[in-house]
Write a protein that holds these residues in place. Structure first.
Motif, PDB file in Angstrom:
ATOM      1  N   GLN A  84       0.825  -1.210   0.000  1.00 16.06           N
ATOM      2  CA  GLN A  84       0.000   0.000   0.000  1.00 16.06           C
ATOM      3  C   GLN A  84       0.861   1.263   0.000  1.00 16.06           C
ATOM      4  O   GLN A  84       0.446   2.293  -0.514  1.00 16.06           O
ATOM      5  CB  GLN A  84      -0.941  -0.020   1.194  1.00 16.06           C
ATOM      6  N   ARG A  85       2.055   1.173   0.548  1.00 17.67           N
ATOM      7  CA  ARG A  85       2.950   2.341   0.590  1.00 17.67           C
ATOM      8  C   ARG A  85       3.866   2.419  -0.630  1.00 17.67           C
ATOM      9  O   ARG A  85       4.312   3.506  -0.991  1.00 17.67           O
ATOM     10  CB  ARG A  85       3.779   2.300   1.876  1.00 17.67           C
ATOM     11  N   LEU A 137      10.135  -1.769   3.705  1.00 19.72           N
ATOM     12  CA  LEU A 137      10.222  -0.443   3.080  1.00 19.72           C
ATOM     13  C   LEU A 137      11.648   0.083   3.080  1.00 19.72           C
ATOM     14  O   LEU A 137      12.126   0.629   2.086  1.00 19.72           O
ATOM     15  CB  LEU A 137       9.295   0.538   3.787  1.00 19.72           C
TER      16      LEU A 137
END
Length: 145
Positions: A84-85, A137
């Motif tokens: 989602q990021r 991330l």
């Protein structure tokens, strides 16, 4: 004129040309009309995998996993959150190594989960082992330079 990027549809595998500035506008596939980015990793079979890593102008993050793997199941919600990021600047996918044994063998996947980052069809980074969202991330950012 702005640069167009080739984006492979996660639903029908059509290759779409999307102007780079429009990536954040939730573009749809020209063929099937569905969203090109869903906020969920795309599950890819052997038949679909090469098209996605070779035809996409975006870096492709791959989670090599198997349903029987405890660490894979532990990492799955973190990978979903990372997706989602990372979208729409990355294509995020999953490959079940039990179903796509040829892909696992071709890329010498020796342990799962294993994350691999591809750019222009070539693997540029690999990380075995389960990670949480922030670790995923951070790893992607570090290896995208």
């Amino acid at each position: 004129m702005s640069e167009s990027l080739h984006i492979v549809c996660p639903h029908c595998d059509a290759v779409n040309r999307v102007p780079a500035p429009r990536l954040d506008e939730d573009p749809n596939c020209g063929a099937c009309k569905r969203q090109l980015f869903t906020g969920h990793p795309a599950d890819l079979s052997s038949a679909r995998f090469l098209k996605h890593i070779e035809r996409s102008d975006l870096p492709v993050l791959v989670d090599f996993w198997a349903p029987w793997c405890g660490p894979c199941r532990t990492m799955a919600p973190f990978y979903e959150q990372a997706t989602q990021r990372l979208e729409p600047r990355y294509r995020v996918v999953k490959v079940n190594t039990e179903e796509a044994q040829d892909i696992g063998a071709r890329y010498a996947i020796r342990s799962i989960p294993t994350l691999a980052l591809f750019r222009n069809g070539r693997e540029i980074a690999r990380q075995p082992g389960a990670m949480d969202t922030n670790s995923i991330l951070g790893w992607v950012q570090q290896n995208s330079r």
